[in-house]
Design a protein around this motif. Structure first.
Motif, PDB file in Angstrom:
ATOM      1  N   VAL A 112     -53.794 -19.615 -33.981  1.00 24.02           N
ATOM      2  CA  VAL A 112     -54.551 -20.921 -34.040  1.00 24.02           C
ATOM      3  C   VAL A 112     -55.225 -21.083 -32.870  1.00 24.02           C
ATOM      4  N   LYS A 113     -54.183 -20.577 -32.065  1.00 25.53           N
ATOM      5  CA  LYS A 113     -54.083 -21.241 -30.570  1.00 25.53           C
ATOM      6  C   LYS A 113     -55.444 -20.611 -29.465  1.00 25.53           C
ATOM      7  N   THR A 114     -55.053 -19.062 -30.395  1.00 23.72           N
ATOM      8  CA  THR A 114     -57.005 -18.263 -30.140  1.00 23.72           C
ATOM      9  C   THR A 114     -57.682 -18.266 -30.942  1.00 23.72           C
ATOM     10  N   PHE A 115     -57.534 -19.272 -31.698  1.00 23.51           N
ATOM     11  CA  PHE A 115     -58.996 -20.092 -32.304  1.00 23.51           C
ATOM     12  C   PHE A 115     -59.416 -21.216 -31.392  1.00 23.51           C
ATOM     13  N   ILE A 116     -58.607 -21.928 -30.916  1.00 23.56           N
ATOM     14  CA  ILE A 116     -58.465 -23.435 -30.330  1.00 23.56           C
ATOM     15  C   ILE A 116     -59.483 -22.868 -28.703  1.00 23.56           C
ATOM     16  N   MET A 117     -58.687 -22.084 -28.342  1.00 26.75           N
ATOM     17  CA  MET A 117     -58.949 -21.367 -26.701  1.00 26.75           C
ATOM     18  C   MET A 117     -60.259 -20.704 -26.699  1.00 26.75           C
ATOM     19  N   ASP A 118     -60.979 -19.718 -27.928  1.00 30.15           N
ATOM     20  CA  ASP A 118     -62.526 -19.644 -28.175  1.00 30.15           C
ATOM     21  C   ASP A 118     -63.424 -20.831 -28.603  1.00 30.15           C
ATOM     22  N   LEU A 119     -63.081 -21.530 -29.205  1.00 29.59           N
ATOM     23  CA  LEU A 119     -64.116 -23.029 -29.125  1.00 29.59           C
ATOM     24  C   LEU A 119     -64.263 -22.983 -28.059  1.00 29.59           C
ATOM     25  N   ILE A 120     -63.182 -23.736 -26.597  1.00 30.56           N
ATOM     26  CA  ILE A 120     -63.797 -24.127 -26.342  1.00 30.56           C
ATOM     27  C   ILE A 120     -64.327 -22.958 -24.841  1.00 30.56           C
ATOM     28  N   LYS A 121     -64.293 -21.902 -24.942  1.00 30.78           N
ATOM     29  CA  LYS A 121     -65.052 -21.057 -23.712  1.00 30.78           C
ATOM     30  C   LYS A 121     -66.193 -21.029 -24.475  1.00 30.78           C
ATOM     31  N   SER A 122     -66.533 -20.712 -26.134  1.00 25.02           N
ATOM     32  CA  SER A 122     -67.617 -20.463 -26.502  1.00 25.02           C
ATOM     33  C   SER A 122     -68.389 -21.975 -26.726  1.00 25.02           C
ATOM     34  N   ASN A 123     -68.394 -23.075 -25.724  1.00 18.31           N
ATOM     35  CA  ASN A 123     -69.467 -23.729 -26.041  1.00 18.31           C
ATOM     36  C   ASN A 123     -69.524 -24.538 -24.823  1.00 18.31           C
ATOM     37  N   ALA A 124     -68.911 -23.636 -23.509  1.00 16.79           N
ATOM     38  CA  ALA A 124     -68.912 -23.519 -21.725  1.00 16.79           C
ATOM     39  C   ALA A 124     -70.182 -24.291 -21.470  1.00 16.79           C
ATOM     40  N   ALA A 127     -53.798 -25.100 -24.390  1.00 20.92           N
ATOM     41  CA  ALA A 127     -55.258 -24.666 -24.350  1.00 20.92           C
ATOM     42  C   ALA A 127     -56.150 -25.198 -24.258  1.00 20.92           C
ATOM     43  N   ALA A 128     -56.437 -26.466 -23.734  1.00 26.33           N
ATOM     44  CA  ALA A 128     -57.221 -26.600 -21.671  1.00 26.33           C
ATOM     45  C   ALA A 128     -56.821 -26.561 -21.152  1.00 26.33           C
ATOM     46  N   ALA A 129     -55.415 -26.399 -20.951  1.00 25.26           N
ATOM     47  CA  ALA A 129     -55.361 -26.902 -19.182  1.00 25.26           C
ATOM     48  C   ALA A 129     -56.045 -26.064 -17.737  1.00 25.26           C
ATOM     49  N   ASP A 130     -56.927 -25.394 -18.557  1.00 23.74           N
ATOM     50  CA  ASP A 130     -58.253 -25.230 -16.997  1.00 23.74           C
ATOM     51  C   ASP A 130     -59.215 -25.997 -17.654  1.00 23.74           C
ATOM     52  N   PHE A 131     -59.469 -26.379 -19.154  1.00 22.26           N
ATOM     53  CA  PHE A 131     -60.268 -27.242 -19.190  1.00 22.26           C
ATOM     54  C   PHE A 131     -60.621 -28.827 -18.936  1.00 22.26           C
ATOM     55  N   VAL A 132     -59.343 -29.285 -19.158  1.00 19.49           N
ATOM     56  CA  VAL A 132     -58.989 -30.602 -18.913  1.00 19.49           C
ATOM     57  C   VAL A 132     -59.303 -31.202 -17.656  1.00 19.49           C
ATOM     58  N   PRO A 133     -59.027 -30.588 -16.291  1.00 22.37           N
ATOM     59  CA  PRO A 133     -58.693 -30.414 -14.941  1.00 22.37           C
ATOM     60  C   PRO A 133     -60.992 -30.692 -15.442  1.00 22.37           C
ATOM     61  N   PHE A 134     -61.069 -29.893 -15.487  1.00 23.48           N
ATOM     62  CA  PHE A 134     -62.630 -29.382 -15.139  1.00 23.48           C
ATOM     63  C   PHE A 134     -63.961 -30.875 -16.388  1.00 23.48           C
ATOM     64  N   ASN A 190     -47.825 -28.706 -20.140  1.00 19.25           N
ATOM     65  CA  ASN A 190     -46.475 -27.667 -20.050  1.00 19.25           C
ATOM     66  C   ASN A 190     -46.427 -26.779 -19.660  1.00 19.25           C
ATOM     67  N   GLY A 191     -46.533 -26.560 -18.001  1.00 20.22           N
ATOM     68  CA  GLY A 191     -46.754 -24.843 -17.606  1.00 20.22           C
ATOM     69  C   GLY A 191     -46.961 -25.565 -16.713  1.00 20.22           C
ATOM     70  N   HIS A 192     -47.459 -24.421 -15.387  1.00 20.12           N
ATOM     71  CA  HIS A 192     -47.952 -24.610 -13.923  1.00 20.12           C
ATOM     72  C   HIS A 192     -48.840 -25.069 -13.937  1.00 20.12           C
ATOM     73  N   SER A 193     -49.278 -25.794 -12.926  1.00 22.41           N
ATOM     74  CA  SER A 193     -50.535 -25.806 -12.662  1.00 22.41           C
ATOM     75  C   SER A 193     -51.710 -25.310 -12.516  1.00 22.41           C
ATOM     76  N   ASP A 194     -50.924 -24.010 -11.346  1.00 22.29           N
ATOM     77  CA  ASP A 194     -51.636 -22.726 -11.215  1.00 22.29           C
ATOM     78  C   ASP A 194     -52.079 -21.671 -11.762  1.00 22.29           C
ATOM     79  N   GLN A 195     -51.443 -22.003 -13.108  1.00 21.33           N
ATOM     80  CA  GLN A 195     -50.780 -20.197 -14.327  1.00 21.33           C
ATOM     81  C   GLN A 195     -51.859 -21.522 -15.005  1.00 21.33           C
ATOM     82  N   HIS A 196     -52.170 -20.461 -16.414  1.00 23.23           N
ATOM     83  CA  HIS A 196     -52.947 -20.286 -17.528  1.00 23.23           C
ATOM     84  C   HIS A 196     -52.818 -20.022 -18.849  1.00 23.23           C
ATOM     85  N   ALA A 197     -53.515 -20.930 -19.706  1.00 22.90           N
ATOM     86  CA  ALA A 197     -53.165 -21.251 -20.843  1.00 22.90           C
ATOM     87  C   ALA A 197     -53.320 -19.129 -21.303  1.00 22.90           C
TER      88      ALA A 197
END
Length: 478
Positions: free
Chosen positions: A124-136, A433-440, A418-425
């Protein structure tokens, strides 16, 4: 770490009456919501125990819930154990030992309640992360479009009343961006399953009963305690609203559900309810809280901060030929710093919980503590992110805190996702899953704002329980 003294975790979740844990839990709940308030609740216990690690009851609590003693971790040294999947389990602990009825989720356990060790979590998390990226390529145009729509509303309200409430339009913005981009359909567009202009209301109606036992809406406590904090609110109270959301996804998200089923081997019903949860609970719910707070911090900051943001945004966009672009947004160092400082001060998801997989030794700045297998650990992000041993002047919003080389290093200690901001989901951790996208998204929203406006101000927020309303008091067009 071995040089620190080894101590028992202070507190036992029953400080008030000792022999009556249910009464103690109720007293803690009343302190948390009414007698002290959230921040003072934690600060008073840190002072009482002389420790940022202690055991205490957390909401919800009796009479209709089990007593909820949790070992709280309130500093930057102890908190990160909550991210270590080798030492803690995240199964069904989003809200400590309280979990809403699965009826709210169509009978399935959404990804957020799964531990990374569960195969379904990875899928599920792979699916959600891919949806974010595929709509870049769609995110910036949709952010610009949705922003321009709410800007028009604010300008109209300011013209009529010389003030404008910020929260509701930020919710509309978030809802439109998410649904138009991910689902590929405007939620208000006419059709047999259209949500009309009620989309944000429907989503909040679905969210409210799930969170009511751990939140305060600010109604008199003689009503709020028995009605909202003493028993889980049954699904039937919002089933009508939830069914409308389900119908929308069943009707207009068929391509995504096909993709989940065929490419990710996710049951269609699981995919549907995880999409609702990801867009509604995670994304919409978080942005509904965070965006008004972001504007509130800036609207109450010194005018020089807003002037610096205006200059940075317009110079960055001009250097890209006058178009908003990924390169332009990423070049806005002060905009980025402002967003992360708001995340530090008021993270949209304030708490994280986990269960110890084994007997552990957890260290704070001052001591080490023994934790037994199976005990629930918790962390208050807003408190840990104001750790004075890490952040100078931690209770003050400093717009430029994360600029420059030294500022970039401090991003490690911003824990909002739910993680350090210099690390990645990853599909194998519990970071958003949107740790990089939400700040953007938030940075792009601010860029749109300061392209259009030369200045604005906000009033002191109105606080009713956990609900914080921000009001714009001036708005100056470019």
């Amino acid at each position: 770490m071995d040089e620190l003294p080894l101590k028992e975790v202070p507190g036992d979740g029953s400080d008030a009456v000792g022999r009556w844990p249910h009464l103690d839990a109720v007293k803690d709940r009343l302190d948390f919501f009414w007698c002290q308030g959230e921040h003072d609740f934690w600060a008073s216990r840190v002072e009482k125990y002389g420790s940022t690690v202690f055991r205490v009851n957390v909401p919800p609590s009796p009479p209709g819930f089990p007593a909820s003693p949790v070992i709280m971790l309130l500093d930057q040294k102890s908190f990160p154990i909550l991210f270590d999947n080798s030492k803690v389990d995240k199964k069904d602990v989003l809200l400590a030992n309280y979990m809403p009825s699965l009826s709210f989720y169509g009978g399935i356990r959404p990804c957020i309640y799964l531990d990374p060790s569960e195969e379904q979590h990875t899928k599920v998390k792979t699916f959600i992360m891919d949806l974010i990226k595929s709509n870049a390529n769609k995110w910036i145009p949709e952010i610009e479009k949705a922003a321009s729509e709410i800007f028009a509303v604010w300008e109209d309200e300011m013209g009529k009343k010389n003030k404008s409430e910020v929260n509701s339009q930020c919710g509309q913005f978030a809802f439109n961006v998410l649904f138009r981009t991910i689902i590929g359909r405007d939620p208000g567009e006419p059709g047999k399953a259209s949500l009309g202009d009620r989309g944000p209301f429907l989503m909040q109606a679905w969210l409210g009963p799930q969170l009511a036992p751990i939140a305060s809406v600010g109604i008199p406590h003689v009503l709020e305690e028995p009605l909202l904090h003493s028993f889980p609110i049954p699904y039937i109270t919002i089933s009508y609203f939830h069914r409308q959301l389900v119908k929308f996804f069943e009707t207009y998200a068929t391509a995504l559900l096909d993709k989940a089923e065929n490419e990710y081997e996710i049951n269609r019903d699981d995919a549907l309810h995880n999409l609702i949860f990801a867009l509604g609970f995670n994304a919409f719910g978080g942005l509904l809280i965070f965006l008004p707070s972001l504007l509130g911090f800036l609207g109450r900051a010194d005018e020089s901060v807003r002037q610096a943001l205006v200059a940075e945004v317009r110079n960055a966009v001009e250097s890209e030929g006058g178009e908003m672009s990924v390169v332009a947004v990423h070049s806005m160092g002060l905009v980025k710093s402002v967003v992360y400082e708001a995340f530090r001060m008021l993270p949209p998801v304030p708490y994280q919980y986990a269960r110890a997989k084994e007997d552990l030794i957890i260290a704070s700045h001052d001591a080490r503590f023994e934790v037994k297998k199976g005990e629930i650990l918790g962390g208050c992000q807003a408190f840990a992110s104001r750790d004075p041993k890490v952040f100078e002047d931690p209770d003050t919003f400093i717009a430029s805190r994360f600029t420059g080389e030294e500022g970039e290093k401090l991003l490690h200690y911003v824990l909002w996702s739910n993680g350090h901001s210099d690390q990645h989901a990853s599909p194998h951790n519990k970071q958003c899953a949107a740790a990089d996208f939400v700040p953007f998204l938030c940075q792009t929203f601010l860029a749109c704002f300061f392209l259009r406006y030369d200045d604005f101000t906000t009033d002191k927020p109105s606080i009713h329980g956990n609900s914080i309303t921000h009001t714009m008091t001036s708005l100056k067009l470019h």
